[in-house]
Design a protein around this motif. Structure first.
Motif, PDB file in Angstrom:
ATOM      1  N   LYS A  44       0.679  -1.198   0.019  1.00 25.45           N
ATOM      2  CA  LYS A  44      -0.167  -0.012  -0.016  1.00 25.45           C
ATOM      3  C   LYS A  44       0.725   1.195  -0.084  1.00 25.45           C
ATOM      4  CE  LYS A  44      -3.581  -2.368   2.648  1.00 25.45           C
ATOM      5  NZ  LYS A  44      -4.137  -2.642   3.880  1.00 25.45           N
ATOM      6  N   THR A  45       2.197   1.244  -0.061  1.00 23.66           N
ATOM      7  CA  THR A  45       3.103   2.209  -0.141  1.00 23.66           C
ATOM      8  C   THR A  45       2.811   3.098  -1.523  1.00 23.66           C
ATOM      9  OG1 THR A  45       4.775   1.124   1.060  1.00 23.66           O
ATOM     10  CG2 THR A  45       5.477   3.188  -0.193  1.00 23.66           C
ATOM     11  N   SER A  46       2.506   4.425  -1.138  1.00 23.32           N
ATOM     12  CA  SER A  46       2.104   5.433  -2.055  1.00 23.32           C
ATOM     13  C   SER A  46       3.400   6.196  -2.671  1.00 23.32           C
ATOM     14  CB  SER A  46       1.185   6.324  -1.759  1.00 23.32           C
ATOM     15  OG  SER A  46       1.477   7.326  -0.789  1.00 23.32           O
ATOM     16  N   SER A  47       3.163   6.979  -3.827  1.00 28.87           N
ATOM     17  CA  SER A  47       4.133   7.958  -4.239  1.00 28.87           C
ATOM     18  C   SER A  47       4.554   8.952  -3.134  1.00 28.87           C
ATOM     19  CB  SER A  47       3.859   8.332  -5.301  1.00 28.87           C
ATOM     20  OG  SER A  47       2.790   9.249  -5.340  1.00 28.87           O
ATOM     21  N   GLN A  48       3.629   9.344  -2.492  1.00 25.46           N
ATOM     22  CA  GLN A  48       3.579  10.476  -1.368  1.00 25.46           C
ATOM     23  C   GLN A  48       4.437   9.912  -0.239  1.00 25.46           C
ATOM     24  OE1 GLN A  48       0.299  12.295   0.487  1.00 25.46           O
ATOM     25  NE2 GLN A  48      -0.447  13.201  -1.456  1.00 25.46           N
ATOM     26  N   ASP A  49       4.342   8.709   0.182  1.00 24.61           N
ATOM     27  CA  ASP A  49       5.447   8.032   1.039  1.00 24.61           C
ATOM     28  C   ASP A  49       6.724   8.033   0.639  1.00 24.61           C
ATOM     29  OD1 ASP A  49       3.231   7.339   2.635  1.00 24.61           O
ATOM     30  OD2 ASP A  49       2.914   5.518   1.413  1.00 24.61           O
ATOM     31  N   VAL A  50       7.118   7.618  -0.536  1.00 22.48           N
ATOM     32  CA  VAL A  50       8.363   7.759  -1.175  1.00 22.48           C
ATOM     33  C   VAL A  50       9.012   9.319  -1.112  1.00 22.48           C
ATOM     34  CG1 VAL A  50       9.925   7.213  -2.758  1.00 22.48           C
ATOM     35  CG2 VAL A  50       7.909   5.756  -2.421  1.00 22.48           C
ATOM     36  N   PHE A  51       7.992  10.146  -1.640  1.00 20.68           N
ATOM     37  CA  PHE A  51       8.477  11.408  -1.706  1.00 20.68           C
ATOM     38  C   PHE A  51       8.600  12.098  -0.373  1.00 20.68           C
ATOM     39  CE2 PHE A  51       7.099  15.984  -2.642  1.00 20.68           C
ATOM     40  CZ  PHE A  51       8.188  16.293  -3.395  1.00 20.68           C
ATOM     41  N   GLN A  52       7.747  11.819   0.620  1.00 23.34           N
ATOM     42  CA  GLN A  52       8.032  12.323   1.821  1.00 23.34           C
ATOM     43  C   GLN A  52       9.368  11.637   2.670  1.00 23.34           C
ATOM     44  OE1 GLN A  52       5.969  14.065   4.352  1.00 23.34           O
ATOM     45  NE2 GLN A  52       8.003  14.388   4.819  1.00 23.34           N
ATOM     46  N   LEU A  53       9.731  10.729   2.244  1.00 23.57           N
ATOM     47  CA  LEU A  53      11.004  10.021   2.711  1.00 23.57           C
ATOM     48  C   LEU A  53      11.904  10.660   2.186  1.00 23.57           C
ATOM     49  CD1 LEU A  53      11.435   7.684   4.639  1.00 23.57           C
ATOM     50  CD2 LEU A  53      11.854   6.217   2.647  1.00 23.57           C
ATOM     51  N   PHE A  54      12.226  10.968   1.001  1.00 21.45           N
ATOM     52  CA  PHE A  54      13.293  11.646  -0.021  1.00 21.45           C
ATOM     53  C   PHE A  54      13.537  13.157   0.639  1.00 21.45           C
ATOM     54  CE2 PHE A  54      14.883  13.973  -3.583  1.00 21.45           C
ATOM     55  CZ  PHE A  54      16.227  13.501  -3.751  1.00 21.45           C
ATOM     56  N   MET A  55      12.304  13.751   0.450  1.00 21.40           N
ATOM     57  CA  MET A  55      12.251  15.265   0.861  1.00 21.40           C
ATOM     58  C   MET A  55      12.790  15.321   2.335  1.00 21.40           C
ATOM     59  SD  MET A  55      11.813  16.770  -1.753  1.00 21.40           S
ATOM     60  CE  MET A  55      11.447  18.590  -1.552  1.00 21.40           C
ATOM     61  N   SER A  56      12.436  14.315   3.057  1.00 19.20           N
ATOM     62  CA  SER A  56      12.912  14.606   4.751  1.00 19.20           C
ATOM     63  C   SER A  56      14.358  14.297   4.419  1.00 19.20           C
ATOM     64  CB  SER A  56      12.477  13.494   5.222  1.00 19.20           C
ATOM     65  OG  SER A  56      10.970  13.693   5.564  1.00 19.20           O
ATOM     66  N   ALA A  57      14.986  13.591   3.724  1.00 18.89           N
ATOM     67  CA  ALA A  57      16.505  13.470   3.641  1.00 18.89           C
ATOM     68  C   ALA A  57      17.148  14.763   3.104  1.00 18.89           C
ATOM     69  CB  ALA A  57      16.884  11.893   2.794  1.00 18.89           C
ATOM     70  N   PHE A  58      16.659  15.249   2.147  1.00 18.14           N
ATOM     71  CA  PHE A  58      16.981  16.493   1.456  1.00 18.14           C
ATOM     72  C   PHE A  58      16.972  17.637   2.542  1.00 18.14           C
ATOM     73  CE2 PHE A  58      15.627  20.426  -0.650  1.00 18.14           C
ATOM     74  CZ  PHE A  58      16.901  21.018  -1.080  1.00 18.14           C
ATOM     75  N   THR A  59      15.950  18.056   3.276  1.00 14.85           N
ATOM     76  CA  THR A  59      15.553  18.984   3.946  1.00 14.85           C
ATOM     77  C   THR A  59      16.573  19.015   5.232  1.00 14.85           C
ATOM     78  OG1 THR A  59      13.638  18.132   5.132  1.00 14.85           O
ATOM     79  CG2 THR A  59      13.294  19.724   3.162  1.00 14.85           C
ATOM     80  N   ALA A  60      16.637  17.690   5.847  1.00 14.04           N
ATOM     81  CA  ALA A  60      17.508  17.499   7.064  1.00 14.04           C
ATOM     82  C   ALA A  60      18.931  17.717   6.869  1.00 14.04           C
ATOM     83  CB  ALA A  60      17.210  16.125   7.612  1.00 14.04           C
TER      84      ALA A  60
END
Length: 701
Positions: A203-219
């Motif tokens: 059930k993983t969505s593209s929003q989940d993946v995008f959130q994970l990557f953007m969190s890595a970028f912003t941090a």
């Protein structure tokens, strides 16, 4: 908050334009792979532009940053090195210096490709685990399992990975076996667990993946810059306001069903008298005439988004009561949404009586979990808007009526929140004057003042902090310390000395679309999320930044938290500590003379009172447990180790209980919840008692 601080201009420059032709089309994805949509690519480029233009800490989007983002993203995928193979990671290395270009171009193909590889490996492992449960296990073999593999290399071969997961499944099963010897039942429990994880992966969505990557970028830019997708944005805002509009129920996903776990007393669901804990929600409809959507098997966040809604609107739920099956038929319940105040997450008070020299001293303790403010209600002119300061004033009224001798503000675990509330709360305890200084993105320094000359509480006070006290907590405790208004006790704080503002990306994208400079689909509401941007740096009125160094208590007390593992100074992307000029303020009092006296009394207690030694032993054991690396997979050996550790833990706890006057516990006896074992709070209360009974004249008070 921005208007009050004069920082509104910092947000205006966020409305930037950029050329949508820079968008790089994503690759064709294999069937079943998760792929980004056009809006996520657009938001990615927008966030990069906004942070480059308006974040306080300026970071070049180049190969160096790309490497940091790569490492964080890889860590977020498989921090424990238990899914990806070394060959997978070697294949990812080609992207190490490409992610900066990908971020600026909105090309998410590489990061989604990395995630899809991880997803494939994750599902392979879960299927392997399920297959293992159809085999027999030998719990008499002498072998060990190392659950923490963070510092170990990635596994090279599938055979080695199978060996690791054979140990992991054996350990999971052995944990159940120690409690219940029914191997068949325990295997079924694990099968359900692994199958549920496998279903959730699907059930993983593209929003989940995008959130994970953007969190890595912003941090990688700044540990306190953050992108939130729409659901996470709503959760974040609930935390800030301590209020939401919905039905007043806590939900969880259990065996494919959205399940009621608890009800808010007096809330809409509670008032129906038809909804109870452990009931299952199988369908949701909007309004009196809306059509039901079957939510069985849905993700929890998607279900929550349908249940929440504006105050006064109707949501209909099909409920399968606890213990009932589908053959019994669901029950339809109509609920009128309302505003829910999260009381269990609001400020609370208690009174403790401390003794010293044969005298009883009443200490009022106010615990503040966060600095919250329902800004929307405040702006709307709601006289009953929810805020930390309003709640604390009511609690202080209660404590005054009960004639306490002193007040302690407990900020342990308080990660911050509203800056406005930190300033207003400080104003309850001081006359008018500066509370905090803020240097903005243009390096201009502004001083935030308490303008009310009255003091709501003028008696003796202390502030209790620990390593998890951050941001607004540090502003408040630093101001109390700088004014000499009260004692700061506990352990060194987190060290978050930056201020963030929230930018609604839905508004930004719609504005850009109106200018013809956006490439996103703006037909849907609230689909782009929000961005928290750092727009300033906090400084104490003494001129020292709280960034990185935090606030050092007047008297330090031992804590379970290891400073070297938690705090701003452990964040690679954190801003440094520095100083600016001192504000113009007058100390309420000087505590320079009384602090050494109080420290001496505390040290004397720590050397002569057996409770202190017992507490130090508990802390040391807790920290030693953190260092444990391997676990025996032999049933007898694991039981022996567990029994020995449990006996030692019980002995340590009993030493502490007896030393503070509580009865010792027997083996297997339930541990009653009691604040008496909160040693830091107990000792802080004793120090405040010493302070109250001290010679105030000689202390300069």
């Amino acid at each position: 908050m921005l208007k009050k601080m004069g920082l509104g201009a910092a947000v205006m420059c966020l409305y930037i334009s950029f050329n949508s032709s820079a968008f790089s089309p994503v690759k064709a994805y294999p069937a079943g792979d998760i792929q980004p949509d056009k809006n996520e690519s657009e938001v990615c480029r927008l966030v990069v532009k906004m942070l480059s233009a308006s974040n306080y800490k300026k970071v070049a989007v180049n190969d160096s940053l790309s490497a940091l983002v790569f490492d964080r993203y890889l860590k977020s995928l498989d921090e424990n090195h238990s899914y990806l193979l070394a060959g997978d990671v070697t294949g990812f290395e080609q992207y190490r210096t490409l992610l900066d270009d990908d971020l600026q171009n909105g090309n998410l193909a590489h990061v989604f490709g990395m995630f899809n590889t991880f997803k494939m490996r994750n599902e392979e492992r879960l299927r392997y685990a399920l297959a293992l449960l159809n085999t027999d296990f030998d719990f008499s073999k002498k072998e060990t399992y190392t659950p923490d593999r963070k510092e170990m290399p990635f596994i090279k071969t599938e055979a080695e990975m199978n060996a690791l997961w054979s140990q992991r499944v054996k350990y999971d099963l052995l944990e159940l076996q120690l409690a219940n010897q029914d191997i068949a039942k325990n295997k079924e429990i694990l099968k359900k667990k692994y199958q549920n994880l496998l279903d959730q992966s699907g059930k993983t969505s593209s929003q989940d993946v995008f959130q994970l990557f953007m969190s890595a970028f912003t941090a990688s830019v700044d540990p306190h810059v953050a992108y939130f997708n729409p659901f996470n944005a709503s959760q974040f805002n609930v935390g800030i306001t301590r209020a939401l509009e919905g039905i007043g129920a806590t939900l969880a996903l259990e065996n494919e069903y959205v399940t009621i776990k608890s009800l808010t007393p007096g809330g809409p669901a509670y008032k129906t008298k038809l909804i109870n804990p452990d009931d299952r929600i199988i369908a949701i409809a909007q309004g009196k005439d809306g059509q039901f959507a079957d939510i069985t098997g849905w993700r929890l966040d998607n279900a929550i988004s349908l249940i929440r809604g504006p105050k006064g609107t109707i949501v209909k739920l099909k409920i399968l009561p606890k213990g009932k099956s589908f053959s019994d038929g669901p029950q339809t319940v109509e609920v009128v949404r309302d505003k829910i105040i999260l009381q269990d997450q609001s400020a609370k008070q208690e009174i403790r009586t401390c003794k010293s020299g044969g005298k009883d001293v009443k200490i009022g303790i106010i615990t503040i979990p966060a600095f919250y403010l329902d800004y929307k209600a405040y702006e709307a002119g709601d006289r009953n808007y929810k805020s930390t300061t309003r709640d604390v004033k009511l609690l202080l009224d209660t404590l005054k009526q009960k004639k306490v001798d002193g007040v302690m503000i407990d900020l342990r675990g308080n990660g911050g929140g509203s800056l406005t509330e930190a300033i207003n709360l400080t104003g309850l305890f001081i006359a008018s004057g500066p509370v905090v200084q803020v240097r903005d993105v243009n390096q201009k320094i502004q001083v935030s003042q308490d303008l009310d000359p009255s003091i709501y509480y003028s008696g003796p006070m202390a502030v209790l902090v620990d390593r998890t006290s951050a941001s607004a907590s540090e502003i408040f405790s630093a101001a109390i310390q700088d004014y000499g208004r009260g004692l700061v006790l506990g352990s060194k704080t987190y060290g978050k000395g930056s201020v963030q503002t929230t930018v609604n990306l839905n508004q930004v994208v719609r504005k850009l679309a109106g200018q013809g400079t956006a490439n996103a689909d703006t037909s849907k509401q609230d689909q782009f999320g929000q961005l928290n941007v750092t727009i300033g740096k906090f400084y104490r009125i003494s001129g020292s930044s709280t960034q990185h160094k935090g606030v050092t208590p007047d008297i330090e007390l031992p804590s379970y938290i290891t400073p070297s593992k938690y705090g701003e100074d452990n964040e690679p992307s954190a801003m440094p500590w520095d100083t600016i000029g001192k504000s113009d303020y007058t100390q309420t009092a000087s505590l320079n003379k009384v602090v050494p006296v109080l420290t001496g009394l505390y040290q004397q207690r720590s050397q002569t009172n057996p409770a202190y030694k017992a507490y130090y032993n508990v802390i040391k054991a807790y920290q030693d447990d953190e260092a444990l690396k391997s676990i025996p997979l032999n049933a007898q050996e694991l039981k022996r180790v567990r029994d020995a550790n449990a006996a030692k833990a019980l002995d340590r706890e009993n030493q502490l209980r007896v030393a503070i006057g509580l009865p010792a516990l027997k083996k297997g006896e339930a541990r009653p919840r009691t604040d008496d074992l909160d040693f830091m709070k107990t000792e802080a209360g004793q120090i405040l008692t010493d302070y109250i009974l001290s010679d105030k004249t000689s202390a300069g008070i």
